[in-house]
Write a protein that holds these residues in place. Structure first.
Motif, PDB file in Angstrom:
ATOM      1  N   TYR A  16      19.034  37.317 -29.794  1.00  0.00           N
ATOM      2  CA  TYR A  16      18.736  37.957 -28.516  1.00  0.00           C
ATOM      3  C   TYR A  16      17.350  38.594 -28.530  1.00  0.00           C
ATOM      4  O   TYR A  16      16.927  39.168 -29.542  1.00  0.00           O
ATOM      5  CB  TYR A  16      19.795  39.016 -28.202  1.00  0.00           C
TER       6      TYR A  16
ATOM      7  N   TYR B 182      28.858  40.151 -33.668  1.00  0.00           N
ATOM      8  CA  TYR B 182      27.455  40.560 -33.605  1.00  0.00           C
ATOM      9  C   TYR B 182      26.975  40.950 -34.999  1.00  0.00           C
ATOM     10  O   TYR B 182      27.710  41.564 -35.776  1.00  0.00           O
ATOM     11  CB  TYR B 182      27.273  41.755 -32.665  1.00  0.00           C
TER      12      TYR B 182
ATOM     13  N   THR C 112      17.204  43.120 -19.155  1.00  0.00           N
ATOM     14  CA  THR C 112      18.431  42.902 -19.923  1.00  0.00           C
ATOM     15  C   THR C 112      19.614  43.506 -19.181  1.00  0.00           C
ATOM     16  O   THR C 112      19.666  44.717 -18.949  1.00  0.00           O
ATOM     17  CB  THR C 112      18.320  43.534 -21.322  1.00  0.00           C
TER      18      THR C 112
ATOM     19  N   PHE D  83      25.390  42.913 -22.740  1.00  0.00           N
ATOM     20  CA  PHE D  83      25.852  42.019 -23.794  1.00  0.00           C
ATOM     21  C   PHE D  83      27.323  41.709 -23.574  1.00  0.00           C
ATOM     22  O   PHE D  83      28.057  42.513 -23.001  1.00  0.00           O
ATOM     23  CB  PHE D  83      25.639  42.654 -25.173  1.00  0.00           C
TER      24      PHE D  83
END
Length: 224
Positions: free
Chosen positions: A63, A84, A102, A105
């Protein structure tokens, strides 16, 4: 607009002296205390409950979080994160590097987080996207510094802090995954390194070292 200096301490919590936070309200940083609270008697049992099955994945997503690190091992069908590895981003004088667009997530599959080491730029996105604080975290022993203690306290309060004990197991292998403790002396070189193994023909394995030098990663020294 004038610069202001603010001093303070992270939140302290009352807890029995035998608990993870100790009577002082701080996460202990010495090896003996870490072993006492970091895991149940069977550390492998904890890992089995914590980690997903990664035998069949489509690879690793990296990312864009600016000057920092955040990766995920994603599933084969919809490319959803299953695990993750770090959850960081640009902070302090590198804050400007974090992409402004962004949106967040994905935690659809309830992925745990493996923290390679405690440098702020490897976990700072947990403050921006608090859903990460509801995930389980596997971390190296917690340093005795206020910023790192604040995250450890938040995770401990929700029962989601799992610390790799000093002097314990050197590595953990599961289908599609290896997590190993690095052997250096500094915080960068004494954390956790992750290898994702691909089950597909023609695909390569992927080493996620955090900030550790390769000479401190046992599997690299072994030629693996």
């Amino acid at each position: 607009g004038a610069p202001v200096r603010i001093t303070g301490e992270p939140e302290r919590m009352s807890a029995p002296s035998s608990g993870p936070m100790c009577a002082s309200g701080w996460v202990p940083v010495n090896a003996e205390a870490a072993v006492a609270y970091a895991a149940p008697a069977d550390f492998a049992e904890l890992i089995d409950r914590l980690l997903p099955d990664l035998a069949s994945t489509s690879g690793v997503a990296v990312y864009d979080v600016g000057q920092g690190a955040c990766q995920a091992i994603v599933d084969r069908r919809r490319h959803l994160p299953l695990l993750y590895v770090d959850f960081g981003g640009g902070v302090l004088y590198n804050r400007w590097t974090f992409p402004r667009d962004t949106a967040g997530f994905c935690f659809t599959q309830r992925p745990p987080v493996v923290l390679s080491h405690w440098d702020w730029d490897h976990w700072s996105s947990a403050a921006l996207f608090p859903e990460a604080l509801r995930a389980h975290w596997l971390t190296p022993p917690v340093p005795g510094t206020p910023i790192q203690q604040s995250l450890a306290a938040a995770l401990y309060k929700s029962g989601r802090l799992h610390v790799w004990p000093d002097g314990g197991v050197g590595e953990i292998r599961r289908p599609g995954l290896r997590i190993e403790r690095c052997t250096g002396k500094t915080s960068n070189d004494n954390g956790l390194a992750v290898t994702a193994y691909s089950g597909a023909t023609g695909k390569r394995n992927c080493l996620l070292p955090g900030d550790a030098s390769y000479r401190y990663i046992p599997s690299v020294l072994a030629g693996e």
